[in-house]
Design an enzyme around this catalytic site. Sequence first.
Site, PDB file in Angstrom:
ATOM      1  CB  SER A 135      47.504 -26.480 -29.413  1.00  0.00           C
ATOM      2  OG  SER A 135      46.229 -25.976 -29.089  1.00  0.00           O
ATOM      3  CE  LYS A 161      44.390 -28.646 -29.873  1.00  0.00           C
ATOM      4  NZ  LYS A 161      44.453 -29.688 -28.808  1.00  0.00           N
ATOM      5  CE  LYS A 163      42.924 -25.334 -27.705  1.00  0.00           C
ATOM      6  NZ  LYS A 163      42.418 -26.544 -27.031  1.00  0.00           N
ATOM      7  CG  ASP A 188      40.685 -28.859 -28.949  1.00  0.00           C
ATOM      8  OD1 ASP A 188      39.517 -29.193 -28.660  1.00  0.00           O
ATOM      9  OD2 ASP A 188      41.628 -28.908 -28.127  1.00  0.00           O
ATOM     10  CD  GLU A 213      41.802 -32.040 -28.940  1.00  0.00           C
ATOM     11  OE1 GLU A 213      42.531 -31.502 -29.811  1.00  0.00           O
ATOM     12  OE2 GLU A 213      42.133 -32.131 -27.755  1.00  0.00           O
ATOM     13  CG  ASP A 238      41.149 -33.124 -24.528  1.00  0.00           C
ATOM     14  OD1 ASP A 238      41.371 -33.672 -23.440  1.00  0.00           O
ATOM     15  OD2 ASP A 238      41.642 -32.003 -24.813  1.00  0.00           O
ATOM     16  CE  LYS A 262      44.799 -32.258 -23.296  1.00  0.00           C
ATOM     17  NZ  LYS A 262      43.766 -31.206 -23.138  1.00  0.00           N
ATOM     18  N   GLY A 290      48.309 -31.670 -24.669  1.00  0.00           N
ATOM     19  CA  GLY A 290      49.124 -30.785 -23.830  1.00  0.00           C
ATOM     20  C   GLY A 290      48.221 -29.866 -23.040  1.00  0.00           C
TER      21      GLY A 290
HETATM   22  O1  OSB Z   1      42.021 -28.847 -25.129  1.00  0.00           O
HETATM   23  O2  OSB Z   1      43.918 -29.589 -25.645  1.00  0.00           O
HETATM   24  C1  OSB Z   1      43.231 -28.781 -25.031  1.00  0.00           C
HETATM   25  C2  OSB Z   1      45.457 -26.158 -23.319  1.00  0.00           C
HETATM   26  C3  OSB Z   1      44.807 -26.014 -22.112  1.00  0.00           C
HETATM   27  C4  OSB Z   1      43.658 -26.727 -21.887  1.00  0.00           C
HETATM   28  C5  OSB Z   1      43.149 -27.583 -22.863  1.00  0.00           C
HETATM   29  C6  OSB Z   1      43.813 -27.757 -24.073  1.00  0.00           C
HETATM   30  C7  OSB Z   1      44.968 -26.996 -24.307  1.00  0.00           C
HETATM   31  C8  OSB Z   1      45.698 -27.029 -25.574  1.00  0.00           C
HETATM   32  C9  OSB Z   1      47.135 -26.564 -25.509  1.00  0.00           C
HETATM   33  O3  OSB Z   1      45.207 -27.307 -26.642  1.00  0.00           O
HETATM   34  C10 OSB Z   1      48.113 -27.622 -25.859  1.00  0.00           C
HETATM   35  C11 OSB Z   1      49.506 -27.176 -25.507  1.00  0.00           C
HETATM   36  O4  OSB Z   1      50.110 -26.505 -26.322  1.00  0.00           O
HETATM   37  O5  OSB Z   1      49.992 -27.495 -24.392  1.00  0.00           O
HETATM   38 MG    MG Z   2      41.640 -30.498 -26.448  1.00  0.00          MG
END
Ligand code: OSB
Ligand code: MG
Length: 374
Positions: A135, A161, A163, A188, A213, A238, A262, A290
Amino acid sequence: MRIERLELFLCRLPLVHFFETSFGRTYDRTFVLARMEGDGHEGWGEAVAEGHPYYSGETTETVWHIVTAFLAPLVVGREFAHPREVFAAMKRVRTHNMAKALLEMTAWDLYANIRQTPLSKVLGGTRDRIASGVSIGIQDSFDQLLEKVAKERAAGYQRIKIKIKPGWDIEAVDRIRARFGDIPLMVDANAAYKLEDAAHLARLDPYDLMMIEQPLEYDDVMDHVALQAAIATPVCLDESIHTVRIARDAVAAKACRIINIKPGRVGGHQQSIELHDLCAAHDIPVWHGGMLESGIGRAHNIHLASLPNFRLPGDIAASKRYYVPDLIEPAIDIAADGTIEVPTGPGIGVTVVRSRVEQATERHVAIDARGAAR
Ligand code: OSB
Ligand code: MG
């Protein structure tokens, strides 16, 4: 097993690189760890709550409060035949799934340690390696983003992925496709859009993304139904999936085609297994999300992601992307083929380095059946 003693650690660790989502930028991570003792063994777990209430309403401080005041008395000093009973034992407390997951997941590690069995085996895992993706947060420039993508591709990660948020979306995807071609790519939004943005989000359709996402609000299902009907990119939920029951409704309403699991968000491993099985029964692929976990939460995630319906690469990456040194030995690493080995030792199968935990700890409490003592 009898849970005889619980310790909580409020920790802070600097991140190797800042992480930026549509909520903002973080340079370090605050999190709560738990350690349980029972039947001559220990178990470790980590809450995914952050220092702020932006991804979820829960924070490290609400986890601390809810665990010490309400959840610990329901769990500590009690006998459980199996860790699948722990979530149910906390039922009278509403919401606070991150706090519940902390105790529930720690109890699974304790149970697996007592049984001297890898956690993946007691959870029902079927694979010995998991597929890993990354991510990538919002960067200062598109050039920086492309450099990050190049670096993670070279490290072997199986999917990228990124953001997104308004102003950092179509062009970011367009540039990645232009430079890297047909790579497994997804986005995402962390709830940064509204249903009125459907026509804008449909502009992502030609880029053949694996999924988008959580485009809309964290408490929404029905606007996602309308959005999914209006765009070709599969919607993945999510933040909206707080419980197995919400997932059931979202799947029935066709709010999404994919779900991110998660365990920390849904109340732990047992709820995750039920969510995983529900999705399998409806042919909805799941993947493991994650939350920038330390090695303790990360190891838990790897074991859970070994279940069969985790069909897409997860956001479970190598320790060195997050914390150096990590709180565990050996650190989590990926192989050249972009997979991570599921640890084969008892429990989470990694060793918690107590001195590093203590160094990161800002507050500690120990609770036994008689109550809390500092
Ligand atoms: O939306 O998946 C998410 C990190 C913190 C809060 C929300 C998210 C995330 C990530 C990071 O996308 C995923 C990772 O590398 O742990
Ligand atoms: Mg997410």
